[in-house]
Write a protein that holds these residues in place. Sequence first.
Motif, short mmCIF file in Angstrom:
data_model
loop_
_atom_site.label_atom_id
_atom_site.label_comp_id
_atom_site.label_asym_id
_atom_site.label_seq_id
_atom_site.Cartn_x
_atom_site.Cartn_y
_atom_site.Cartn_z
N MET A 245 2.60 4.84 -10.35
CA MET A 245 1.95 4.22 -9.42
C MET A 245 1.10 5.84 -9.24
O MET A 245 1.63 6.77 -9.01
CB MET A 245 2.56 4.28 -8.36
CG MET A 245 2.12 2.54 -7.68
SD MET A 245 3.20 2.30 -6.36
CE MET A 245 4.92 2.30 -7.81
N ILE A 246 -0.27 4.97 -9.34
CA ILE A 246 -1.25 6.25 -9.23
C ILE A 246 -1.31 5.80 -7.80
O ILE A 246 -2.45 5.07 -7.99
CB ILE A 246 -2.00 5.94 -10.10
CG1 ILE A 246 -1.38 6.24 -11.45
CG2 ILE A 246 -3.35 6.81 -10.00
CD1 ILE A 246 -2.50 6.22 -12.87
N PHE A 247 -1.59 6.57 -7.06
CA PHE A 247 -1.68 6.63 -5.13
C PHE A 247 -2.95 7.08 -4.81
O PHE A 247 -3.61 6.39 -4.36
CB PHE A 247 -0.38 7.62 -4.51
CG PHE A 247 0.55 6.90 -4.34
CD1 PHE A 247 0.85 5.68 -3.24
CD2 PHE A 247 1.94 6.87 -5.04
CE1 PHE A 247 2.05 4.55 -3.15
CE2 PHE A 247 3.88 6.38 -4.51
CZ PHE A 247 3.26 4.85 -3.52
N SER A 248 -3.45 7.85 -5.62
CA SER A 248 -4.54 8.09 -5.95
C SER A 248 -5.90 7.40 -5.58
O SER A 248 -7.11 6.96 -5.17
CB SER A 248 -5.26 9.59 -6.20
OG SER A 248 -5.24 9.11 -7.26
N GLU A 249 -5.43 5.89 -7.09
CA GLU A 249 -5.96 4.98 -7.05
C GLU A 249 -5.57 4.11 -5.65
O GLU A 249 -7.18 3.19 -5.66
CB GLU A 249 -6.42 4.48 -8.60
CG GLU A 249 -6.38 4.75 -9.07
CD GLU A 249 -6.13 4.20 -10.26
OE1 GLU A 249 -5.73 3.49 -10.73
OE2 GLU A 249 -6.31 5.13 -11.87
N LEU A 250 -4.93 3.95 -5.24
CA LEU A 250 -4.40 2.61 -4.25
C LEU A 250 -4.49 3.39 -3.21
O LEU A 250 -5.55 2.39 -1.89
CB LEU A 250 -2.86 2.69 -4.28
CG LEU A 250 -2.14 2.20 -5.21
CD1 LEU A 250 -0.28 2.18 -4.98
CD2 LEU A 250 -2.81 0.69 -5.17
N LEU A 251 -5.29 4.37 -2.90
CA LEU A 251 -5.37 5.19 -1.26
C LEU A 251 -6.56 5.08 -1.35
O LEU A 251 -7.94 4.37 -0.56
CB LEU A 251 -5.53 6.66 -1.43
CG LEU A 251 -4.19 7.38 -1.09
CD1 LEU A 251 -3.70 8.18 -0.95
CD2 LEU A 251 -3.74 6.78 0.86
N GLN A 252 -7.61 4.71 -2.49
CA GLN A 252 -9.17 4.89 -2.48
C GLN A 252 -9.67 3.49 -2.00
O GLN A 252 -10.39 2.65 -2.31
CB GLN A 252 -9.62 5.60 -3.95
CG GLN A 252 -9.82 6.75 -4.04
CD GLN A 252 -10.37 7.15 -5.49
OE1 GLN A 252 -12.06 7.39 -5.47
NE2 GLN A 252 -9.27 8.12 -6.56
#
Lengths: 755, 755
Positions: free
Chosen positions: A1-8
């Motif tokens: 899971m790539i949280f930086s992408e979700l956060l964006q």
Amino acid sequence: MIFSELLQQAQNIAAISHSRIGVERESQRVSLNGKLAVTNHPNVLGSRQFHPYIRTDFAETQLEIVTPVVNTVNDLFRWLAALHDVTYQSMPANEMLWPLSMPPELPIRDDEIKLAKLPDFQGVLYRRYLARIYGRRKQMISGLHFNFEFPTVLVEELYQHQSEVTDFKCFKNILYLKTARNYLHYRWLITYLFGASPVAESNYFESNDEQPQTEVRSIRNSKFGYCNKNNVQVSFESLQTYFADIETQIREGHLIKEKEFYSPIRLRRSEQTIDQQASVDYLELRNIDINPFERYGVSENQIVFLELFMLFMLWTDEKETSNDWIMAGDQINNEVALESPLTPTRYRTNGLKIIDLMKRMAQQLDLKGYERVLQQAKNGLTDVAKTISGRMVKQLMTINQSVFATANGLENRKVITQIPYQLNGFTNMELSTQILMFDAIQKGITVDVIDENDQLLKLQLSHQIEYVKNGNMTSRDSYIVPLIMKNKTATKKILTTSGFNAPAGVEFISMNMALAAYPRFMGNPIVIKPQSANYGRGVTVFKLSPSLVDYSQAIRRAFAECSTVLVESFIAGPEYRFLVIDDKVKAVLLRIPANVTGDGHHTVKQLVAIKNQSVLRGLNDRTPLTKISLGMVEQMTLKSQQFTVDSIPMSGQRIYLRKNSNISSGGDSVDVTDQIDFTYKEKAAAAVKCLGAKICGIDLIIPDRSVPVSDHESYSIIEANYNPMMDMHCYPYKGQKHRVTADVLEFLFPQLNDL
Amino acid sequence: MIFSELLQQAQNIAAISHSRIGVERESQRVSLNGKLAVTNHPNVLGSRQFHPYIRTDFAETQLEIVTPVVNTVNDLFRWLAALHDVTYQSMPANEMLWPLSMPPELPIRDDEIKLAKLPDFQGVLYRRYLARIYGRRKQMISGLHFNFEFPTVLVEELYQHQSEVTDFKCFKNILYLKTARNYLHYRWLITYLFGASPVAESNYFESNDEQPQTEVRSIRNSKFGYCNKNNVQVSFESLQTYFADIETQIREGHLIKEKEFYSPIRLRRSEQTIDQQASVDYLELRNIDINPFERYGVSENQIVFLELFMLFMLWTDEKETSNDWIMAGDQINNEVALESPLTPTRYRTNGLKIIDLMKRMAQQLDLKGYERVLQQAKNGLTDVAKTISGRMVKQLMTINQSVFATANGLENRKVITQIPYQLNGFTNMELSTQILMFDAIQKGITVDVIDENDQLLKLQLSHQIEYVKNGNMTSRDSYIVPLIMKNKTATKKILTTSGFNAPAGVEFISMNMALAAYPRFMGNPIVIKPQSANYGRGVTVFKLSPSLVDYSQAIRRAFAECSTVLVESFIAGPEYRFLVIDDKVKAVLLRIPANVTGDGHHTVKQLVAIKNQSVLRGLNDRTPLTKISLGMVEQMTLKSQQFTVDSIPMSGQRIYLRKNSNISSGGDSVDVTDQIDFTYKEKAAAAVKCLGAKICGIDLIIPDRSVPVSDHESYSIIEANYNPMMDMHCYPYKGQKHRVTADVLEFLFPQLNDL
């Protein structure tokens, strides 16, 4: 899971500034010259067993301040201010809080370090165990714990933006575990920036202890600090491994309970059970040293930085498997903690890179307001004198740490207790509410400000919930009673029907009729007042017969406040406010109209200015007394005595500036609770009971308070007030203080008397 | 003692118009065609045993209306109006009150005249005794008793102006005995002016009764009327002789109790014991015939005349010893009573002289406002057609008395019951209060209007006192609850914390901040409302996204009402008002915004005018529904549907004139109490309980009321109202009526259910 992408993808990313946060701050109580206190935890703070805000940690002297969970940094500091205020005012006057993580000089004999005298035996046993395992001295170290929970809206949104995990709890666990692991890896930066335990005082280390030989950034965060034995290893790989490891440690006797796991970060659940199906609800950061330069042990900028840092922990990807990642972090942290505070850290480049990545993250997420804290961190990395430990050690070149800490402690104490009647952090609320809130916090009642502008509090003790407005409006009074009291005619009707004495009067609902009625009142002393107004607004007193002009003016003034106006006989004599709670008179005040006493030198204007300098005098119900004005009414009152503001009264001559005695128009409050004949108290309590009220201020004219009530002439009931000022009894101009707010709390929660 | 001199010294003489007065009016219940009723006293009037206002006298059909003691003629007639209203609306629809002192045609068989079915056996025994001694028929005669007490301030002042008597009670006895003796002497003038029983109906006299052969002024006040046997003689010389004589009469078996002494005037004490040390507190005039021309059996002018007449009785000196003086009066009275109503009285000159002396007294005492009644009395003396009996007998020349009485009775009934939802006499109060007052009177609860403009009532049943404001604010609710509900944010916080669903929203305390926040709401349906306003004032609903202009206008309108404004998500669906009393839902209303339904012919303007003609529609909370306005808001609402006030909607097309559904802005109320799924009632009751309220109107949006509550989407709580309109449930636009005011009374006085 790539949280930086979700956060964006998150719409609600700005909510990060509304994370749910809370602080626990430990401190040693010390004397004003920095010696460990020998007194017990203050009795006035009620039972430590359930106190939500002020407790004891390991030692009897080790006080712990626990803020409620709030949503903004601003609210957090309001609570820190309030809780420190209550703590200081609850301690003996010759004590203060030690402003360092490291304890002050400790007694030579171990048994002089008193364990906290808890009422529950389990708690005592646990502390005895800690003393045996870690030693009493180690346990005397204090820290600041920061509880952090990402905003729910944000976590829910992130969950929706992904499809890997189909269980929300499971998603939350992944999210918090990643954050925790990264924190463990990167926490050295916090140690670098916020570390604040460079040296120990005498008798902290025992002679055979391994200990640092020079000043370091943070003893507490190093291997010499407060940590578990080396054999305690807990994996942060997953929630399952975390709990399984803790269970194993307990089973094998390395830990006695979960809370003995002294990790720099703890996974926390809202419900305190070990349950492998449970989810992580928030994180507890345990590695923050007490900041000696800050009144409350931590600065707002530190908290703002930590919020962004936690977001970055979620954003940035781990570079190694979890155990390696954490172990690497532990190692760097220990290294940084033991570096000299005056030399740059070996990891400066890494630190600057982290700050740069945080900055870029903030830009990518369009987060505002973090520029300053990022710059400060950068400054700290480039100049050690801008870290806390660096600043400390620079000062410790000229004075020793104990002197430094004592001076800072004294300064904190001075500022916190400067205006004793206020509750720091909530000074924008009305004083009566501030005082009640102070008392509630002191007694261990949970306080929730439901509406600040409305002075509306929610109080909770165990399962009992009570709402209080203005410090005096509660569930103990019935709805209809204030509606009756609001209506002065109705109040008088009910009182006189029951045989109480109240001045005769006439009610007008038309201004013209009231103006035309002048001949009826001509020649008589009268009071003109609006039927339903408060605080003496629109009230005019004619101690002698009014002229037609003055009468008409007064009628118009009263109609400006209310569409019904009363003209009553004026009863001569001093006016007393009886505060009645639950059928008992709790305080009696003589209220004297705004006045000054001449000294033969100063003008009235100057005398007023001098009197107004008192810290007790202010405006808008935020002080126990009100500044005297020099407006129209005051000038007219002076004129009627052949004075102006520039007159110089003779020495000892008392000049009145108002005819009405309300505190809110500058009057003086003189407590006479113990000086008034008890029959008046009986009468006042009976009148309030007749009106059906439970919390009520009732005003009586009493020509001679030393003579018992005899006939109707001996008193006259002027008014019953359903919203009585409470603060004027707590802090009168003269006479005995009466803590009527505490009486209200004991009325609401009678079980307080049994605690 | 020369009372005329004392009176001339009195400052408070004008207070005579504030004498304490009260009326007891007896009437026979009859069918609409004038036949004696055969039904029982109405059950809805509760227990006659303690009913303060509506009781039965001798017979089951003989209803007695008793006003409270009041201080002005105006108040007396307000109460007469209210009590007649309640009486009429409590009787079967096919009954009315007989407007004459003489009963209607009586049954031939004695046992068909039913004695009052009292619950107490003593009362029944007494009536059996009266029936035996006087005959049932004589006891069927009705009269009007007038209770009169001189104003206390006046009596006290007169006492102070004399020195002969040194005991106040003794002075009062002298004063009232003089007044009573003079009244007995001069009462013939009252018989002449107010006599109104010229002829008897069939079966009043028994065949062997002595009876007048022609029309007379007053059978009732003549020897053929309602009087004791001749051997009952009581002296009015002094209070001692009066009581001694009555005691003797009882001892000797001529009277069974004091109240059987049928004197035209009775000395009355506030406490009902025979005690020779007691004082006379007021007088009861018992010789007034029912005036058939007046809706309530007596006119205001009659009462004003009687007040002045009583003052004259005190003023004028007696000319003979008391027994002679009274006996002379008795004789003249009997003579005048039996004169033909169409011929002048033999005592005309004396009468004119009395009127002249009364006029001179009024002038000497500077009393205003009596000119008209004195002139009317003079006219009566000079023209018999201006006496009541004269007027009657003139009419009886063309129709018989029974037809005359039936017609008058029907007319009274029509006028009294014209607007059934109002309480006559108190129509200036809010309708909810009128209805509650109606119910209280009906149930026999003593009502005291403490403050009329404030809608504040005092209710008393036995020793229990309750105050009620606006028909819904009582001692059953706590003080803090309405303070919480007043604050919409606080209410929502408490409800949502407890798991109830309420629309999400934002609170603004600055207009500029609210205006700047437009982008946050753009694109969403929203409601803008003041935090603490009521009745939908300042509320704007945007069912679609608002334009910036409309949004700004709505924000400004809301801030005009309150300094805090909420912007909430708009939840689509119909809005229901649940009225909850004591944890139970008592009524549920669907409120539909102001609307008209087209007929293909009339314009919107005309349709509104037609709808507004309903007697249920009015203004200012005095009617169950409100007239629809055609102001700015309505015109904007029309415009948004492409209509103007001049559009002609198609037949059956419903056009809305408002978006908010408040009744106070012209909405329709449709009762759905029995049509809504019970789970919503449970939810509403639980929400009110959660807020701690006992009497509360709570508003829910419910998309589909026929489907049970399932999840949060199935309802949304919009508002909780601590001052809910009661009348709209009692008189809805459509659907079942619910007497929620009676529910409030039963909540306050649960013992009502046991009566």
